[in-house]
Each structure stands twice: as C-alpha cells, then as structure tokens.
Design a protein around this motif. Structure first.
Motif, mmCIF file in Angstrom:
data_model
loop_
_atom_site.group_PDB
_atom_site.id
_atom_site.type_symbol
_atom_site.label_atom_id
_atom_site.label_comp_id
_atom_site.label_asym_id
_atom_site.label_seq_id
_atom_site.Cartn_x
_atom_site.Cartn_y
_atom_site.Cartn_z
ATOM 1 N N VAL A 47 -3.089 12.255 -6.098
ATOM 2 C CA VAL A 47 -4.190 11.216 -5.704
ATOM 3 C C VAL A 47 -5.646 11.406 -6.312
ATOM 4 O O VAL A 47 -5.597 12.545 -6.687
ATOM 5 C CB VAL A 47 -4.082 11.403 -3.896
ATOM 6 C CG1 VAL A 47 -2.768 11.527 -3.242
ATOM 7 C CG2 VAL A 47 -4.723 13.383 -3.895
ATOM 8 N N LYS A 55 -13.997 3.969 -5.475
ATOM 9 C CA LYS A 55 -12.757 2.985 -6.517
ATOM 10 C C LYS A 55 -13.264 2.068 -6.486
ATOM 11 O O LYS A 55 -14.123 1.832 -5.651
ATOM 12 C CB LYS A 55 -11.942 2.990 -5.627
ATOM 13 C CG LYS A 55 -10.606 4.460 -5.548
ATOM 14 C CD LYS A 55 -10.328 5.096 -6.180
ATOM 15 C CE LYS A 55 -9.712 6.776 -6.364
ATOM 16 N NZ LYS A 55 -9.929 7.350 -5.097
ATOM 17 N N ASN A 108 -13.400 1.871 0.008
ATOM 18 C CA ASN A 108 -12.988 2.009 -1.256
ATOM 19 C C ASN A 108 -14.172 2.909 -1.831
ATOM 20 O O ASN A 108 -14.202 3.641 -3.336
ATOM 21 C CB ASN A 108 -12.337 1.003 -2.179
ATOM 22 C CG ASN A 108 -11.665 0.811 -2.205
ATOM 23 O OD1 ASN A 108 -10.350 1.329 -1.104
ATOM 24 N ND2 ASN A 108 -11.363 -0.406 -2.581
ATOM 25 N N SER A 120 -13.846 8.392 -0.393
ATOM 26 C CA SER A 120 -12.342 8.706 0.143
ATOM 27 C C SER A 120 -12.656 9.976 1.373
ATOM 28 O O SER A 120 -13.707 10.195 1.856
ATOM 29 C CB SER A 120 -11.745 9.433 -0.862
ATOM 30 O OG SER A 120 -11.198 8.820 -2.442
ATOM 31 N N ASP A 167 -7.057 10.320 2.594
ATOM 32 C CA ASP A 167 -7.080 10.749 1.004
ATOM 33 C C ASP A 167 -5.848 11.664 0.619
ATOM 34 O O ASP A 167 -5.309 11.985 0.140
ATOM 35 C CB ASP A 167 -7.596 10.146 0.101
ATOM 36 C CG ASP A 167 -8.299 9.056 0.195
ATOM 37 O OD1 ASP A 167 -8.046 8.253 -0.246
ATOM 38 O OD2 ASP A 167 -9.449 8.722 0.422
ATOM 39 N N SER A 225 4.978 6.635 -3.078
ATOM 40 C CA SER A 225 3.985 7.107 -3.600
ATOM 41 C C SER A 225 2.952 7.096 -2.286
ATOM 42 O O SER A 225 2.948 6.807 -0.840
ATOM 43 C CB SER A 225 2.628 5.982 -4.449
ATOM 44 O OG SER A 225 2.812 4.835 -3.916
ATOM 45 N N GLU A 279 -0.068 6.756 -2.120
ATOM 46 C CA GLU A 279 -0.959 5.568 -2.149
ATOM 47 C C GLU A 279 -0.461 4.195 -1.698
ATOM 48 O O GLU A 279 -1.292 3.301 -0.354
ATOM 49 C CB GLU A 279 -1.051 5.405 -3.336
ATOM 50 C CG GLU A 279 -2.405 3.640 -4.008
ATOM 51 C CD GLU A 279 -4.092 3.984 -2.550
ATOM 52 O OE1 GLU A 279 -4.573 3.527 -2.818
ATOM 53 O OE2 GLU A 279 -4.420 5.583 -3.612
ATOM 54 N N ARG A 304 -1.099 5.155 2.250
ATOM 55 C CA ARG A 304 -2.741 5.670 2.738
ATOM 56 C C ARG A 304 -3.226 4.209 4.067
ATOM 57 O O ARG A 304 -3.281 3.170 3.104
ATOM 58 C CB ARG A 304 -3.662 5.771 1.483
ATOM 59 C CG ARG A 304 -4.787 6.273 2.435
ATOM 60 C CD ARG A 304 -5.534 6.713 1.571
ATOM 61 N NE ARG A 304 -5.875 5.725 0.276
ATOM 62 C CZ ARG A 304 -6.934 4.807 -0.080
ATOM 63 N NH1 ARG A 304 -7.953 4.437 1.257
ATOM 64 N NH2 ARG A 304 -6.670 3.308 -1.371
#
Length: 501
Positions: A138, A143, A374, A377, A399, A470, A472, A475
């Motif tokens: 991670v 982001k 975004n 986190s 996250d 994953s 991601e 999440r």
C-alpha cells in the motif's frame, strides 16, 4: 498503619512438593512478591504486591507456581461490583486519581467480532495466493483525484510524498521512556526487515536508531520533546499527535522516575523531571492553526515527507477528519477508545471516546461524500488484534492499520496493566537496566517479523477467498462485509448490510 480494606486480587499457589527453593521467582520478580524464609527453608509470598505478570510462572524450572484470581471478593452486588469497590478503597486511601495502563478491560462492544467477511462461490472464483499474484503493498499519502496525461498521452505520475508499505500494518506510537531501549530497537529492526514503519511516539528518537530513519515515523506532540531539525529530517514521515484513543482530550505524562540517562537526553529535559504534554497544542486552536503547523513541518523538510495528523476517535470525528483533510495533511491517523497506553486516568480510559470501527466508517463516508477521500490516507488503530481485523478495517475504508498492544504481546507482554509503575518484568515498559536486559532485541525483532509474516499470509488467504487480488481493490469495499447482532443504526453507520441480505 491503617486497616487494609482490599484483599489481594491474585493468589500465589505454590506446590511444596515441586518447589526446590531455587529462588528464581525471587530474583525475577521486580514487585518483590517472593522471598526466602531461611529459618523454615521455604519460599513465601506477599500476594498484595502481585500483578499477575506471569514471569515467575513462566520461569519456574519445576512448574511449582501458578497465579490465580482470588475468590475472596465482596458480597455479590450487580451495581457495586468488586472492581468498583476496590477502586473506591484505593482513592479513599490515597486521595489520588486512579491510573491504568493498556486498553480498557471493560466488556465494551468489539464490532470486529460482529462483522463477517464474504467469500467467493461459483460465479466469482476465489484466488489461490500460493499460485497467483497477490498484492499486499500500500502507498500512504495524497493521491490524484483523476488520471492525468501529458500531450503525448503518457500518464503523469508525479505524486506527493508517499509511504510505501509491504503490507497494510505499521507499529504505532510508543515513546522511548514509556517503553525500553530494547523494545524500541525490536520495533525499529522489525520494521526495517519487513518494509513497514514504526512510530517513535512523543519521546524523540534515540541517536542509535537514526540508522532506521527510512522506516521511522517521528512524532511531534504538544510537549515537543526531542523535536529538532535533525529529528524531523531523520524520519520518513512526521506525525502531529493531537489525541490518543486511550485518553482523548488530555495530554501525556511520563513520570520523572523514567526520565533517566538516555531518555533525558533524547527528550531534551532534565533527569528526574516529569515529562508533561499539555492537553492542547498551545499553538493550535483551529483547523487554520493546524494547517500552519502542517506546512511549517513540510517547509522544514523541503516538502519531501508526508505529514500525518493523529486524533482520537470521538463523537464528531467525521467532521474533524474533514477539517484535517483540508489542513494540508497527507494522512489521518485515528485511534479508537480500546487502544492501549502506558498510563491514563482510569475514568478517561474506560469512558471517553468511541470504537474505531464506527469512527473509521463515519470518516470514510464523510470524505467520500465531500469528494476529498483521495486527498488523504486513513490509518486506524485501537485494538487491531489479528489479520482479520486488518482486512475488515480495509474494507471499511482504511488504507492501513496501526498496531501496538499486539506488537508488545509478541515481545512477551502479559497484559498485567501496570506499565505506569516502571516495573515491567518482561523488560518492555521499564527503564531499570536489570529489567531492560531481559528483552533481547534480536529475539524481539524476530518474533515481530514472525507475527507480521503470519498476518501477511492470512491477509492473502482472506483476500483470495473473496476473489480479490490486492489491498487496493478491497479498500472501502463494504459489500464484502456483513453484520450480526447489531442494531439498524449500527449497520447504517458502518455502511454494511445484515448477514443474510
């Protein structure tokens, strides 16, 4: 001496047929429970001093000892329970505020145990993590809100500073002073080997640990202990501590008895003086003030490090998180009320704050609704006990997770909840040299690596069972969760459906 109203909470049961009077228990007990009677040639025990740390039981060569909870308690009363009566006696005797360590032992709701994880069946095939790629890495930090390309159609990959973790777990803040040099070294060494991070807590960074800087999060708390330019430059990220789950709304206090030697020098305060962190930062009374500190720290480190803001989980946490996201912080760390501590007023530890599960879900929902998820986190802590807790937290919107009590257990902690005394028999929450040396940092680091390796395998298995490859992809994927034994309101806040729906 006045009457002692409290019967010892624990009893030392010694098997005379096994006890060889080797006196190991006497040498190992920092609370001075055991002693040798030369006239009778037997070991005796002062049970009023026993905290049930299990050190004597673990090291007795003949297994002659066991510690049991006393059955001599006040008359049964559903309202006035034994613990309540015992606490009143203590305060009537001392006139002081009750202090406690670690997380609350009260039977508060643990929502992790009321949440179940979905699994793939038939139409959505599961994934075998032993044979197929499974991404547990991670990245923590801001982001982009949308994909950007240059004039040639190539992706623009310029990002704000990020923390890269091999798995979504970090070691949470525990200051040098509240825990020992050897405990800190164990955490630092393990974080380095695992490719994750450990947090210095508010006690500064010992000069020996600067070599672990690329795996270190340095903390800035209200007391500013040990904070200087070299300290800020040493870490991979900077965390501003606004609050702590075990004691929201109040500051920290490390007794002067622990401010000795290297602890004094690292914290930059005189030996023997209490290290008191005020409840508020005296330069922060608004989100605008917080923003000024965030950017002061970024300016001081040439905008090369992400800045974390750590807060306790409280009733308006979603609104607080929204403000922090707008302060310029890169990461928000939220600490739930079941989190551990070196020392906290008992009344605050057991009664203030909210569970991390509800706080996390509320914050993730609010940030998504406002279109700023975004921008930050989310890292959560406060009784993360297993790989399944981590997976559930990720699905609720985190996250990554902070762990502390679980890490200390891996080092040998027995949760006797007397960290504030500085008499830790396992060499963890102490500064006494003869106790500190009981924890071998190489062995400690190895045990932490083993624990995290096991969790990483379990996380992969859980992901594979869901048909997800994953972190991601998991999440905020609350469709993968179902609740049991919860009210409609609890399910609404968590944003999950009831099992069977």
């Amino acid at each position: 001496m006045g009457i002692e109203f409290i019967y010892p909470e624990f009893e030392v049961v010694r098997n005379p047929a096994r006890c060889i009077a080797c006196r190991v228990c006497e040498r190992q007990c920092s609370n001075e429970v055991h002693s040798y009677d030369p006239d009778e040639g037997v070991m005796i025990s002062d049970e009023s001093k026993c905290v049930n740390c299990q050190r004597c039981v673990s090291l007795c060569p003949t297994r002659a000892l066991k510690i049991v909870k006393s059955d001599c308690v006040p008359r049964e009363n559903a309202n006035w329970q034994a613990d309540t009566i015992r606490e009143i006696y203590k305060q009537a005797n001392s006139g002081g505020v009750l202090l406690s360590s670690m997380g609350t032992p009260k039977p508060m709701p643990v929502y992790w145990d009321k949440i179940l994880i979905n699994a793939s069946q038939v139409t959505n095939p599961s994934i075998d993590p032993l044979r197929e790629p499974m991404e547990t890495r991670v990245f923590l930090g801001k982001k982009p809100r949308k994909i950007k390309r240059d004039e040639n159609g190539r992706l623009i990959t310029d990002l704000d500073p990020q923390l890269e973790l091999s798995m979504p777990v970090m070691f949470s803040a525990m200051s040098y002073g509240s825990i020992s040099y050897n405990a800190h070294k164990s955490l630092a060494e393990a974080a380095s080997k695992l490719g994750i991070y450990y947090n210095t807590g508010e006690g500064g960074l010992h000069e020996d640990f600067y070599v672990y800087g690329q795996n270190t999060i340095v903390q800035v708390a209200s007391g500013r202990f040990g904070v200087h330019a070299g300290y800020l430059d040493a870490g991979a990220a900077i965390e501003i501590k606004m609050g702590q789950g075990a004691k929201p709304g109040i500051g920290g206090h490390l007794p002067g008895t622990k401010i000795v030697g290297d602890v004094s020098r690292t914290r930059m305060i005189p030996e023997g003086s209490d290290a008191i962190s005020p409840a508020p930062h005296h330069d922060i009374y608004s989100i605008e003030d917080l923003r000024q500190l965030v950017y002061s720290l970024k300016e001081a480190t040439q905008y090369k490090k992400p800045v974390i803001v750590k807060v306790a989980a409280v009733h308006n946490i979603a609104a607080i998180a929204s403000g922090i996201a707008r302060s310029g912080a890169d990461i928000i760390a939220i600490d739930g009320f079941r989190g551990g501590t070196g020392a906290a007023p008992t009344r605050i530890r057991d009664n203030v704050g909210i569970p991390i599960e509800l706080a996390l879900a509320a914050c993730d929902t609010r940030l998504r609704e406002e279109g700023i998820r975004n921008d930050v986190s989310l890292v959560v802590g406060g009784s993360i006990r297993s790989a399944s807790d981590v997976v559930k937290a990720i699905a609720l919107g985190a996250d990554a997770c902070y762990i502390a009590t679980a890490a200390l257990l891996a080092l040998g902690c027995h949760l006797c909840r007397t960290c504030h005394t500085g008499l830790c028999n396992w060499g963890i929450a102490t500064q006494r040299p003869e106790l500190v040396k009981r924890l071998n940092p190489e062995v400690g680091a190895s045990r932490l690596v083993n624990l995290m390796t096991a969790w990483r395998h379990e996380i992969k298995e859980l992901l594979g069972g869901m048909g997800i490859n994953s972190i991601e992809a998991l999440r905020g994927n609350r469709l993968m969760l179902r609740g049991i034994n919860m009210t409609e309101k609890e399910l609404e806040i968590l944003g999950i459906s009831h099992a069977g729906e």
